[in-house]
Design a protein around this motif. Structure first.
Motif, PDB file in Angstrom:
ATOM      1  N   ASN A  22       4.367  81.909  43.867  1.00  0.00           N
ATOM      2  CA  ASN A  22       4.206  80.940  43.508  1.00  0.00           C
ATOM      3  C   ASN A  22       2.962  80.908  42.735  1.00  0.00           C
ATOM      4  O   ASN A  22       2.423  81.734  42.077  1.00  0.00           O
ATOM      5  N   SER A 266       4.427  81.223  29.393  1.00  0.00           N
ATOM      6  CA  SER A 266       3.988  80.421  30.211  1.00  0.00           C
ATOM      7  C   SER A 266       3.305  78.999  30.349  1.00  0.00           C
ATOM      8  O   SER A 266       3.141  78.568  31.460  1.00  0.00           O
ATOM      9  N   GLY A 270       4.156  75.858  29.444  1.00  0.00           N
ATOM     10  CA  GLY A 270       4.593  76.274  30.871  1.00  0.00           C
ATOM     11  C   GLY A 270       6.051  76.694  31.213  1.00  0.00           C
ATOM     12  O   GLY A 270       6.820  75.797  32.336  1.00  0.00           O
ATOM     13  N   SER A 273       7.435  77.148  34.649  1.00  0.00           N
ATOM     14  CA  SER A 273       8.386  75.913  35.945  1.00  0.00           C
ATOM     15  C   SER A 273       9.701  76.357  35.217  1.00  0.00           C
ATOM     16  O   SER A 273      10.393  76.116  33.868  1.00  0.00           O
ATOM     17  N   GLU A 274      10.849  75.928  35.997  1.00  0.00           N
ATOM     18  CA  GLU A 274      12.554  76.440  35.843  1.00  0.00           C
ATOM     19  C   GLU A 274      12.514  74.675  35.001  1.00  0.00           C
ATOM     20  O   GLU A 274      13.645  75.179  34.145  1.00  0.00           O
ATOM     21  N   ASP A 275      11.227  73.587  34.590  1.00  0.00           N
ATOM     22  CA  ASP A 275      11.773  72.855  33.926  1.00  0.00           C
ATOM     23  C   ASP A 275      11.512  72.370  32.883  1.00  0.00           C
ATOM     24  O   ASP A 275      12.042  71.577  32.065  1.00  0.00           O
ATOM     25  N   SER A 276      10.878  74.027  32.467  1.00  0.00           N
ATOM     26  CA  SER A 276      10.490  73.560  30.668  1.00  0.00           C
ATOM     27  C   SER A 276      11.519  73.938  29.842  1.00  0.00           C
ATOM     28  O   SER A 276      12.563  74.731  30.092  1.00  0.00           O
TER      29      SER A 276
END
Lengths: 464, 292
Positions: A22, A266, A270, A273-276
């Motif tokens: 994480n 990263s 961001g 994050s999978e949402d980026s």
């Protein structure tokens, strides 16, 4: 709480196995009870050597005394007189070579954990809504100062100048303020919203204006700042520049990145994050080349994105330039160190994608000019590490933008801006500090330079 | 800031927008680019500058929908705002540093392909405003993909069109057109080519054969665009160069186009995934292999 005077009160950390998957912060920080207990270890030396070990000269025994009494607001008041970014410094300063290296407690046992105490004070103050204050006796000076770059040196310089009564505007090239604190240092070491954004807000609370999306040298020049925008002095804190590569065969292959690119994707964008909406390569097996703090950040980021990670460094463990704590954390998280090893070629398939990193074993020879034993290749020892990504973390060379667009601004052989003892450049009224002057260094050294430049600017503007 | 004041569909998947961005408009020169972010979660997208109005503080951008992020841009309407626009970035074209008298003596040819027409227009307009006559070959797959035709005509001495299917102008690509002009005895001593990398590659092969020194402009993968991340690197004469600070214009005879084309594929899979996600919206489930 029982305290062993020879040892630091330990701090809680996320379990290495869990945290390797994480991006939450690794170090969980002291509780109030732990902080007050650790504070009792401070001897409150009359001749406090820790203060001179701090690049921004925080009155360390004074703030620790307040922590001992449980007076967080008082402790924060002491720190914020000297530092604009205590929540950052408490996390990323190399205390073991600065304040804590000077601590008398360190002679017989472990030094007082000044960094963790600083972080505790800054975080708690934030939770309590305590903001830095302008000095009560501050007199507004009707002079405008421009600061180029909202990184550690720029934020520090701006904060100090605002406290002296100047009208300060920071010009930031990226869309977010923070410089290396937002694009370089990962979330798991320095949370962006919780810590960096809050520290930037605190600098703004002192009256500092921040203009993002403004590239000085392009959107406006330093001459424009003086002639058109009415600034009386300029501080250049534009940071480090272009990443270095090794110039070995295969380096243009798909899957070779600079640590700057990988970390910027990263951290700033961001992409972890999978949402980026900004892409990043999620490698299966990554080789990180280099042994500095940036290499550790890249390695631990790649690990968290799912890769098996090898750090390839040409010298031995003792020479790793990264902080011992970073190396320790990296090892705990399962990162493999291939020391005394150097890449000689990057292998790729027909479509250009990286398939491996050809390395050669090294041994340490005679000490070089820097006093470090220089590594020499062991003939015939080449071997291949299979991998699909190689991340180069070899330092940077200064960004030429401001130099090439500002007449009279001289740089040294390595491209760093030349400054005098008041941090003034060869161009009158233009000051500089941080990586733009020194080349890649630490957050706190940049802050020290920003602080010293603020003093230099004040002296200069008081004369003129 | 960054409000869209006008928007125009130029045909196919190409859009033109005029946007309030005074810091860019105040300083932009031909050859430079800018970076936009659609919204606070947006990727940083480098785009060439098509035109600028210093007085009004407005820049004109032209973009083709090539991925999820540019598709999102096309959804923006007049009155909407970009989250960020930063620039101008990169070095201005070398041409603008030359004395106008010297430029007037040169026989300059521009070759524009696809959306590359936008940055070419910016250079042509500057030269036209400075009284320098130049020619241009504008190429596209077919007539519908030719953009800014009237604007281009207004700033060139001779504007030639080349379409792959022969639906307009010369039948063939820009190289066919250049060879035809050359065979007719028309000579040039400087060439600027901006368009798809593959077009620039073949145009440079031809200009090298014909002995016309050629400048090209690279639109590479970028992140910060200010000389920090190194994503935009390419090989020029065997040396690593960075498009954002050393370019975007380079000596076309020296650029390693094959490697540049290869590098442009780096995030194609990821971009495809993001496009799917945009189109499928909430029904998006991560694509193959995730179904259970």
């Amino acid at each position: 709480m029982k305290v062993d005077v020879l040892k630091k009160v330990p701090v809680s950390e996320q379990d290495p196995k869990v945290r390797a998957t994480n991006f939450d912060e690794v170090n969980l920080g002291y509780t109030k009870e732990e902080a007050m207990a650790e504070a009792t270890r401070c001897l409150n030396c009359k001749n406090a050597r820790c203060i001179s070990g701090c690049p921004v000269n925080i009155n360390i025994p004074a703030f620790i005394a307040k922590v001992k009494d449980g007076d967080v607001e008082g402790a924060y008041g002491v720190i914020s007189r000297s530092s604009a970014l205590p929540a950052v410094c408490g996390r990323v300063c190399p205390q073991e070579t600065q304040c804590e290296a000077q601590c008398i407690r360190g002679i017989k046992g472990e030094a007082v954990s000044i960094g963790r105490l600083e972080r505790f004070v800054a975080d708690t103050a934030k939770d309590l809504g305590i903001k830095p204050q302008l000095p009560a006796d501050m007199v507004k000076k009707n002079k405008k100062v421009a600061v180029i770059g909202a990184g550690p040196s720029g934020l520090t310089c701006a904060g100090d100048l605002a406290k002296m009564g100047y009208d300060v505007t920071i010009f930031e090239a990226l869309h977010k303020a923070g410089g290396v604190l937002v694009y370089g240092i990962p979330e798991f070491r320095l949370p962006k919203e919780k810590v960096v954004a809050k520290e930037v807000e605190n600098v703004k609370a002192l009256g500092v204006k921040i203009v993002t999306d403004a590239v000085i040298g392009r959107s406006l020049t330093i001459d424009d700042l003086f002639e058109k925008e009415g600034f009386s002095a300029v501080f250049v804190g534009s940071g480090a520049g272009l990443p270095r590569f090794m110039n070995i065969p295969g380096e243009q292959s798909l899957g070779v990145f600079s640590a700057n690119e990988y970390l910027t994707r990263s951290n700033l964008m961001g992409a972890f994050s999978e949402d980026s909406r900004t892409p990043i390569m999620r490698a299966k097996k990554a080789v990180i080349v280099g042994g500095g703090n940036v290499a550790m950040d890249a390695a631990r980021t790649a690990k968290r994105l799912g890769a098996e990670v090898h750090v390839v460094y040409r010298r031995s463990e003792a020479e790793l330039p990264a902080r011992a704590e970073e190396v320790h954390h990296a090892k705990e998280e399962g990162i493999i160190f291939d020391l005394l090893t150097n890449p000689v070629e990057i292998l790729a398939n027909e479509e250009g994608w990286v398939t491996g990193c050809k390395c050669i074993r090294m041994e340490l020879g005679e000490p070089d000019a820097s006093g470090r034993r220089s590594p020499v290749e062991v003939p015939g020892s080449e071997f291949i590490i299979d991998c699909d990504a190689v991340i180069m973390s070899l330092g940077t060379s200064p960004n030429p933008l401001i130099k090439t667009t500002t007449a009279g601004l001289e740089v040294n052989k390595r491209g760093g801006i030349i400054v005098n003892e008041s941090e003034m450049t060869t161009r009158e009224g233009v000051f500089a500090g941080g990586d733009a002057v020194t080349g890649a260094a630490t957050v706190i050294l940049a802050m020290g330079a920003g602080k010293s430049a603020a003093k230099g600017i004040d002296e200069y503007l008081s004369r003129n | 800031m960054f409000e869209i004041v006008s928007k125009k569909h130029l045909g196919a998947n190409v859009w033109l927008m005029k946007v309030v961005a005074p810091l860019v408009a105040g300083k932009a020169m031909p050859g430079q680019f800018l970076i936009v972010r659609v919204d606070d979660e947006g990727e940083r997208i480098p785009l060439t500058v098509c035109d600028y109005d210093r007085e009004e503080g407005i820049v004109t951008i032209v973009f083709a929908i090539v991925g999820a992020e540019t598709e999102r841009m096309s959804y923006l309407r007049v009155g909407d705002r970009f989250a960020d626009i930063v620039g101008p970035l990169g070095r201005p074209s070398d041409l603008v540093d030359l004395p106008v008298e010297e430029l007037k003596k040169k026989k300059i040819l521009f070759i524009a392909g696809g959306v590359g027409t936008a940055p070419v227009y910016n250079q042509l307009k500057w030269l036209h405003d400075n009284g320098v006559d130049v020619d241009c070959i504008q190429g596209a797959r077919n007539k519908d993909l030719l953009i800014l035709e009237n604007e281009m005509k207004a700033v060139t001495k001779n504007l030639y069109f080349a379409t792959d299917d022969g639906s307009y102008g010369i039948h063939g690509n820009v190289c066919v057109a250049l060879q035809q002009l050359w065979d007719e005895g028309i000579r040039y001593d400087h060439c600027v080519v901006i368009g798809p990398v593959v077009m620039m590659k073949f145009a440079c092969q031809l200009t090298k054969k014909l002995g016309i020194p050629t400048v090209i402009s690279m639109n590479t993968i970028m992140v910060d665009g200010t000389g920090m991340c190194g994503a935009c690197r390419l090989l020029v004469g065997g040396q690593v160069k960075f498009a954002c600070v050393d370019g975007p214009e380079f000596d076309g005879w020296k650029v390693d186009f094959d490697q540049a084309m290869q590098r442009s594929r780096l995030y194609k899979t990821e971009e495809g995934r993001l496009m799917l996600k945009l189109h499928e919206g909430d029904t998006h489930h991560g694509g193959c292999g995730v179904c259970s």
